[in-house]
Design a protein around this motif. Structure first.
Motif, PDB file in Angstrom:
ATOM      1  N   ARG A  45     -30.770   1.281  48.273  1.00  0.00           N
ATOM      2  CA  ARG A  45     -29.857   2.405  48.040  1.00  0.00           C
ATOM      3  C   ARG A  45     -29.005   2.662  49.282  1.00  0.00           C
ATOM      4  NH1 ARG A  45     -31.424   7.030  50.495  1.00  0.00           N
ATOM      5  NH2 ARG A  45     -33.529   7.096  51.310  1.00  0.00           N
ATOM      6  N   SER A  46     -27.853   3.249  49.032  1.00  0.00           N
ATOM      7  CA  SER A  46     -26.974   3.619  50.137  1.00  0.00           C
ATOM      8  C   SER A  46     -27.416   4.962  50.702  1.00  0.00           C
ATOM      9  CB  SER A  46     -25.526   3.704  49.659  1.00  0.00           C
ATOM     10  OG  SER A  46     -25.403   4.688  48.652  1.00  0.00           O
ATOM     11  N   ARG A  47     -26.923   5.277  51.887  1.00  0.00           N
ATOM     12  CA  ARG A  47     -27.186   6.562  52.529  1.00  0.00           C
ATOM     13  C   ARG A  47     -25.869   7.305  52.673  1.00  0.00           C
ATOM     14  NH1 ARG A  47     -31.114   3.290  52.757  1.00  0.00           N
ATOM     15  NH2 ARG A  47     -33.105   3.891  53.631  1.00  0.00           N
ATOM     16  N   SER A  48     -25.901   8.588  52.425  1.00  0.00           N
ATOM     17  CA  SER A  48     -24.702   9.406  52.570  1.00  0.00           C
ATOM     18  C   SER A  48     -24.459   9.701  54.046  1.00  0.00           C
ATOM     19  CB  SER A  48     -24.868  10.715  51.805  1.00  0.00           C
ATOM     20  OG  SER A  48     -23.761  11.553  52.050  1.00  0.00           O
ATOM     21  N   LEU A  49     -23.207   9.516  54.454  1.00  0.00           N
ATOM     22  CA  LEU A  49     -22.826   9.831  55.828  1.00  0.00           C
ATOM     23  C   LEU A  49     -22.001  11.113  55.877  1.00  0.00           C
ATOM     24  CD1 LEU A  49     -21.809   6.283  57.086  1.00  0.00           C
ATOM     25  CD2 LEU A  49     -24.015   7.440  57.289  1.00  0.00           C
ATOM     26  N   GLY A  50     -21.884  11.768  54.745  1.00  0.00           N
ATOM     27  CA  GLY A  50     -21.078  12.979  54.653  1.00  0.00           C
ATOM     28  C   GLY A  50     -19.767  12.688  53.950  1.00  0.00           C
ATOM     29  N   GLY A  51     -19.283  13.674  53.228  1.00  0.00           N
ATOM     30  CA  GLY A  51     -18.061  13.458  52.465  1.00  0.00           C
ATOM     31  C   GLY A  51     -18.287  12.368  51.443  1.00  0.00           C
ATOM     32  N   LYS A  52     -17.371  11.456  51.361  1.00  0.00           N
ATOM     33  CA  LYS A  52     -17.500  10.346  50.417  1.00  0.00           C
ATOM     34  C   LYS A  52     -17.953   9.050  51.096  1.00  0.00           C
ATOM     35  CE  LYS A  52     -14.098  12.121  47.210  1.00  0.00           C
ATOM     36  NZ  LYS A  52     -12.902  11.829  46.417  1.00  0.00           N
ATOM     37  N   ARG A  53     -18.357   9.147  52.354  1.00  0.00           N
ATOM     38  CA  ARG A  53     -18.775   7.960  53.107  1.00  0.00           C
ATOM     39  C   ARG A  53     -20.239   7.637  52.861  1.00  0.00           C
ATOM     40  NH1 ARG A  53     -15.746   4.622  55.740  1.00  0.00           N
ATOM     41  NH2 ARG A  53     -17.330   4.434  57.320  1.00  0.00           N
ATOM     42  N   VAL A  54     -20.505   6.374  52.568  1.00  0.00           N
ATOM     43  CA  VAL A  54     -21.871   5.890  52.418  1.00  0.00           C
ATOM     44  C   VAL A  54     -22.034   4.610  53.226  1.00  0.00           C
ATOM     45  CG1 VAL A  54     -22.242   6.909  50.127  1.00  0.00           C
ATOM     46  CG2 VAL A  54     -21.376   4.564  50.319  1.00  0.00           C
ATOM     47  N   ALA A  55     -23.265   4.286  53.528  1.00  0.00           N
ATOM     48  CA  ALA A  55     -23.572   3.057  54.260  1.00  0.00           C
ATOM     49  C   ALA A  55     -24.960   2.590  53.861  1.00  0.00           C
ATOM     50  CB  ALA A  55     -23.500   3.301  55.762  1.00  0.00           C
ATOM     51  N   TRP A  56     -25.246   1.341  54.167  1.00  0.00           N
ATOM     52  CA  TRP A  56     -26.545   0.755  53.894  1.00  0.00           C
ATOM     53  C   TRP A  56     -27.209   0.396  55.205  1.00  0.00           C
ATOM     54  CZ3 TRP A  56     -22.648   0.795  50.584  1.00  0.00           C
ATOM     55  CH2 TRP A  56     -22.914   0.910  49.227  1.00  0.00           C
ATOM     56  N   VAL A  57     -28.539   0.408  55.226  1.00  0.00           N
ATOM     57  CA  VAL A  57     -29.297  -0.008  56.404  1.00  0.00           C
ATOM     58  C   VAL A  57     -29.313  -1.538  56.408  1.00  0.00           C
ATOM     59  CG1 VAL A  57     -31.530   0.074  57.575  1.00  0.00           C
ATOM     60  CG2 VAL A  57     -30.681   2.091  56.355  1.00  0.00           C
ATOM     61  N   GLN A  58     -28.810  -2.118  57.474  1.00  0.00           N
ATOM     62  CA  GLN A  58     -28.670  -3.571  57.544  1.00  0.00           C
ATOM     63  C   GLN A  58     -29.985  -4.295  57.299  1.00  0.00           C
ATOM     64  OE1 GLN A  58     -26.286  -5.266  60.725  1.00  0.00           O
ATOM     65  NE2 GLN A  58     -27.821  -6.831  61.024  1.00  0.00           N
ATOM     66  N   SER A  59     -31.083  -3.803  57.862  1.00  0.00           N
ATOM     67  CA  SER A  59     -32.374  -4.490  57.696  1.00  0.00           C
ATOM     68  C   SER A  59     -32.816  -4.514  56.242  1.00  0.00           C
ATOM     69  CB  SER A  59     -33.451  -3.841  58.573  1.00  0.00           C
ATOM     70  OG  SER A  59     -33.657  -2.497  58.196  1.00  0.00           O
ATOM     71  N   GLU A  60     -32.463  -3.478  55.470  1.00  0.00           N
ATOM     72  CA  GLU A  60     -32.820  -3.461  54.044  1.00  0.00           C
ATOM     73  C   GLU A  60     -32.008  -4.497  53.270  1.00  0.00           C
ATOM     74  OE1 GLU A  60     -32.425   0.565  52.663  1.00  0.00           O
ATOM     75  OE2 GLU A  60     -34.013   1.283  53.992  1.00  0.00           O
ATOM     76  N   ILE A  61     -30.739  -4.648  53.620  1.00  0.00           N
ATOM     77  CA  ILE A  61     -29.901  -5.667  52.980  1.00  0.00           C
ATOM     78  C   ILE A  61     -30.405  -7.060  53.363  1.00  0.00           C
ATOM     79  CG2 ILE A  61     -27.575  -6.627  52.807  1.00  0.00           C
ATOM     80  CD1 ILE A  61     -28.013  -3.863  51.378  1.00  0.00           C
TER      81      ILE A  61
END
Length: 82
Positions: free
Chosen positions: A48-64
């Motif tokens: 799953r992605s993580r919310s960085l606030g607003g509409k920004r999301v990111a993924w944890v590289q180690s999980e990918i």
């Protein structure tokens, strides 16, 4: 951090692995389109992605990276049904 690296050389590697990556980078790394990624997240088949606030999301590289290793180990290059 330098002292930590000297005590435990693996600590530096773990810190490098734990970075957040954007959707375009995820798409590039896994070779799936945005829609396919979000469908797999919904099914629980993708990190799953993580919310960085607003509409920004990111993924944890180690999980990918772990997801990629899992796919490579399984030898399954076909998407799961559904």
């Amino acid at each position: 951090m330098m002292v930590e690296q000297m005590k435990n050389p693996a600590a530096h590697t773990n810190e490098q692995e734990e970075r957040l990556i954007s959707l375009p980078e995820v798409i590039h790394r896994v070779g799936l389109q945005k829609t396919a990624i979000y469908e797999r997240i919904k099914r629980g088949d993708f990190p799953r992605s993580r919310s960085l606030g607003g509409k920004r999301v990111a993924w944890v590289q180690s999980e990918i990276s772990a997801w990629i290793r899992n796919i490579a180990r399984s030898g399954d290059n076909q998407p799961p049904p559904g």
